[in-house]
Motif scaffolding. Sequence first.
Motif, PDB file in Angstrom:
ATOM      1  N   PHE A  28       0.840  -1.199   0.000  1.00  0.00           N
ATOM      2  CA  PHE A  28       0.000   0.000   0.000  1.00  0.00           C
ATOM      3  C   PHE A  28       0.870   1.241   0.000  1.00  0.00           C
ATOM      4  O   PHE A  28       1.852   1.339   0.733  1.00  0.00           O
ATOM      5  N   ILE A  29       0.484   2.202  -0.850  1.00  0.00           N
ATOM      6  CA  ILE A  29       1.153   3.494  -0.917  1.00  0.00           C
ATOM      7  C   ILE A  29       0.081   4.577  -0.850  1.00  0.00           C
ATOM      8  O   ILE A  29      -0.862   4.560  -1.655  1.00  0.00           O
ATOM      9  N   GLN A  30       0.193   5.478   0.098  1.00  0.00           N
ATOM     10  CA  GLN A  30      -0.780   6.571   0.159  1.00  0.00           C
ATOM     11  C   GLN A  30      -0.402   7.617  -0.882  1.00  0.00           C
ATOM     12  O   GLN A  30       0.677   8.216  -0.827  1.00  0.00           O
ATOM     13  N   ALA A  31      -1.269   7.806  -1.842  1.00  0.00           N
ATOM     14  CA  ALA A  31      -1.011   8.740  -2.934  1.00  0.00           C
ATOM     15  C   ALA A  31      -2.340   9.133  -3.575  1.00  0.00           C
ATOM     16  O   ALA A  31      -3.306   8.372  -3.550  1.00  0.00           O
ATOM     17  N   ASP A  32      -2.353  10.318  -4.154  1.00  0.00           N
ATOM     18  CA  ASP A  32      -3.547  10.878  -4.782  1.00  0.00           C
ATOM     19  C   ASP A  32      -3.386  10.799  -6.300  1.00  0.00           C
ATOM     20  O   ASP A  32      -2.356  11.233  -6.844  1.00  0.00           O
ATOM     21  N   VAL A  33      -4.400  10.279  -6.997  1.00  0.00           N
ATOM     22  CA  VAL A  33      -4.288  10.144  -8.454  1.00  0.00           C
ATOM     23  C   VAL A  33      -4.229  11.493  -9.156  1.00  0.00           C
ATOM     24  O   VAL A  33      -3.841  11.568 -10.322  1.00  0.00           O
ATOM     25  N   VAL A  60       1.864   9.832  -8.214  1.00  0.00           N
ATOM     26  CA  VAL A  60       1.532   8.680  -9.059  1.00  0.00           C
ATOM     27  C   VAL A  60       2.788   8.131  -9.712  1.00  0.00           C
ATOM     28  O   VAL A  60       3.018   6.912  -9.753  1.00  0.00           O
ATOM     29  N   GLY A  61       3.626   9.019 -10.234  1.00  0.00           N
ATOM     30  CA  GLY A  61       4.872   8.576 -10.863  1.00  0.00           C
ATOM     31  C   GLY A  61       5.769   7.832  -9.899  1.00  0.00           C
ATOM     32  O   GLY A  61       6.335   6.779 -10.245  1.00  0.00           O
ATOM     33  N   ALA A  62       5.880   8.356  -8.678  1.00  0.00           N
ATOM     34  CA  ALA A  62       6.720   7.699  -7.674  1.00  0.00           C
ATOM     35  C   ALA A  62       6.153   6.346  -7.277  1.00  0.00           C
ATOM     36  O   ALA A  62       6.902   5.373  -7.081  1.00  0.00           O
ATOM     37  N   ALA A  63       4.831   6.256  -7.164  1.00  0.00           N
ATOM     38  CA  ALA A  63       4.203   4.992  -6.778  1.00  0.00           C
ATOM     39  C   ALA A  63       4.399   3.936  -7.864  1.00  0.00           C
ATOM     40  O   ALA A  63       4.691   2.768  -7.576  1.00  0.00           O
ATOM     41  N   LEU A  64       4.252   4.328  -9.121  1.00  0.00           N
ATOM     42  CA  LEU A  64       4.457   3.377 -10.216  1.00  0.00           C
ATOM     43  C   LEU A  64       5.919   2.941 -10.307  1.00  0.00           C
ATOM     44  O   LEU A  64       6.216   1.773 -10.579  1.00  0.00           O
ATOM     45  N   LYS A  65       6.814   3.870 -10.064  1.00  0.00           N
ATOM     46  CA  LYS A  65       8.239   3.522 -10.078  1.00  0.00           C
ATOM     47  C   LYS A  65       8.545   2.507  -8.992  1.00  0.00           C
ATOM     48  O   LYS A  65       9.285   1.530  -9.208  1.00  0.00           O
ATOM     49  N   ARG A  66       7.950   2.702  -7.824  1.00  0.00           N
ATOM     50  CA  ARG A  66       8.134   1.744  -6.718  1.00  0.00           C
ATOM     51  C   ARG A  66       7.527   0.394  -7.074  1.00  0.00           C
ATOM     52  O   ARG A  66       8.099  -0.653  -6.778  1.00  0.00           O
ATOM     53  N   ALA A  67       6.361   0.425  -7.720  1.00  0.00           N
ATOM     54  CA  ALA A  67       5.702  -0.828  -8.110  1.00  0.00           C
ATOM     55  C   ALA A  67       6.559  -1.602  -9.094  1.00  0.00           C
ATOM     56  O   ALA A  67       6.701  -2.826  -8.983  1.00  0.00           O
ATOM     57  N   HIS A  86      -7.955   1.107 -12.413  1.00  0.00           N
ATOM     58  CA  HIS A  86      -8.090   2.484 -11.914  1.00  0.00           C
ATOM     59  C   HIS A  86      -9.520   2.701 -11.399  1.00  0.00           C
ATOM     60  O   HIS A  86     -10.443   2.944 -12.174  1.00  0.00           O
ATOM     61  N   LEU A  87      -9.674   2.584 -10.082  1.00  0.00           N
ATOM     62  CA  LEU A  87     -10.980   2.710  -9.455  1.00  0.00           C
ATOM     63  C   LEU A  87     -11.115   3.974  -8.613  1.00  0.00           C
ATOM     64  O   LEU A  87     -12.223   4.317  -8.174  1.00  0.00           O
ATOM     65  N   ALA A  88     -10.011   4.666  -8.354  1.00  0.00           N
ATOM     66  CA  ALA A  88     -10.053   5.878  -7.539  1.00  0.00           C
ATOM     67  C   ALA A  88     -10.912   6.937  -8.219  1.00  0.00           C
ATOM     68  O   ALA A  88     -10.783   7.187  -9.414  1.00  0.00           O
ATOM     69  N   VAL A  93     -11.354  13.788 -13.528  1.00  0.00           N
ATOM     70  CA  VAL A  93     -10.886  14.253 -14.835  1.00  0.00           C
ATOM     71  C   VAL A  93      -9.358  14.377 -14.836  1.00  0.00           C
ATOM     72  O   VAL A  93      -8.677  13.695 -15.604  1.00  0.00           O
ATOM     73  N   VAL A  94      -8.834  15.209 -13.952  1.00  0.00           N
ATOM     74  CA  VAL A  94      -7.371  15.338 -13.867  1.00  0.00           C
ATOM     75  C   VAL A  94      -6.743  13.986 -13.520  1.00  0.00           C
ATOM     76  O   VAL A  94      -5.742  13.567 -14.122  1.00  0.00           O
ATOM     77  N   GLY A  95      -7.335  13.291 -12.553  1.00  0.00           N
ATOM     78  CA  GLY A  95      -6.812  11.980 -12.158  1.00  0.00           C
ATOM     79  C   GLY A  95      -6.820  10.977 -13.293  1.00  0.00           C
ATOM     80  O   GLY A  95      -5.893  10.167 -13.431  1.00  0.00           O
ATOM     81  N   GLN A  96      -7.846  11.027 -14.126  1.00  0.00           N
ATOM     82  CA  GLN A  96      -7.918  10.120 -15.279  1.00  0.00           C
ATOM     83  C   GLN A  96      -6.782  10.417 -16.267  1.00  0.00           C
ATOM     84  O   GLN A  96      -6.128   9.491 -16.775  1.00  0.00           O
ATOM     85  N   VAL A  97      -6.554  11.685 -16.531  1.00  0.00           N
ATOM     86  CA  VAL A  97      -5.477  12.055 -17.455  1.00  0.00           C
ATOM     87  C   VAL A  97      -4.122  11.621 -16.901  1.00  0.00           C
ATOM     88  O   VAL A  97      -3.288  11.050 -17.618  1.00  0.00           O
ATOM     89  N   ILE A  98      -3.894  11.886 -15.618  1.00  0.00           N
ATOM     90  CA  ILE A  98      -2.608  11.528 -15.010  1.00  0.00           C
ATOM     91  C   ILE A  98      -2.379  10.024 -15.056  1.00  0.00           C
ATOM     92  O   ILE A  98      -1.283   9.553 -15.407  1.00  0.00           O
TER      93      ILE A  98
END
Length: 330
Positions: A57-62, A68-75, A86-88, A108-113
């Motif tokens: 688990f990583i606490q992060a906002d989409v 998001v970039g840091a979380a994906l890099k960690r993943a 993507h359910l957030a 909207v912004v979260g979907q683009v990111i």
Amino acid sequence: MTIFLTGVAGFIGSHVAEALLARGDQVVGIDNMNDYYSVDLKRARLGRLGGRSGFTFIQADVADREAVGAALKRAEASGPVTGIVHLAAQAGVRYSLENPYAYADANVVGQVIMLEAARKLDCLEHFVYASSSSVYGANTKLPFSIDDPVDHPVSLYAATKRAGELIAYSFSHIHKLPATGLRFFTVYGPWGRPDMAAYLFCDAIMAGRPIRVFNQGRMERDFTYIDDIVAGVVAALGRPPAPDARGVRSMLYNLGNHRSESLVRFIEVIEQALGRTALKNLEPMQAGDVPATYADIDATRRDLGFEPAIPIEVGIPRFVAWYKDYHGIA
């Protein structure tokens, strides 16, 4: 496989994570843990996942590009990310009247990111995201089909979810990203959201408060049990869309129970499960709401093998049993 799952502390997200872990996937889940509803409930859902092998688990906002970039890099450090679920989102039709910016940011912004991050992954096979039956808006033809026009949203929430579908299609068209949107129909079940009807009604009935019954009770919903929804999400993840006539790998599916229940019947089943009678305040239709929803799932059956199995007469007693246990009610 490593699956990157957003909204993992949410109702649907936590159940999907559990199913993916049960089949042996590695799951890296993110959630911003906002206080739209009880953070304690979100923590309790995460607690069920925290001891499972393969879960991170990583606490992060989409809506936060860097997070998001840091979380994906960690993943990816533990293995290639082959799927994104993507359910957030900022949920709730009525709350969108009070806090529209939350919907623009998350939905909207979260979907683009998320899509922009997804297209840069070397091994990604499929991007699956949550949409909503709310996109059908003012449509009156029932059941709702994925071929129906969805140009008249009646809430900002619905508009942002439709925007998310169009954004996903554009990424599929430009970047050849396989993407599938799932239009959820009124999901309920154990660990459900406190702002949804089943939870609100149980709270009020147990406290002896009247329940709010909108449109004088003349409402119908395609209530869909969480286990059926999870089966649909997992099936979709394993079936990236084939290219269409334009070469675009983008699809939409309804995930519903394929039957519309009256709100009055829904309340009756809750009363029976609780062994109590509800006090009812009959109220007008709420702004942004619709009188009926009903999913056409022919395409979902054909392509995903989706077959909902749980009627409200089975699902509601399961929810009530969980509700009593969670709240320590004998």
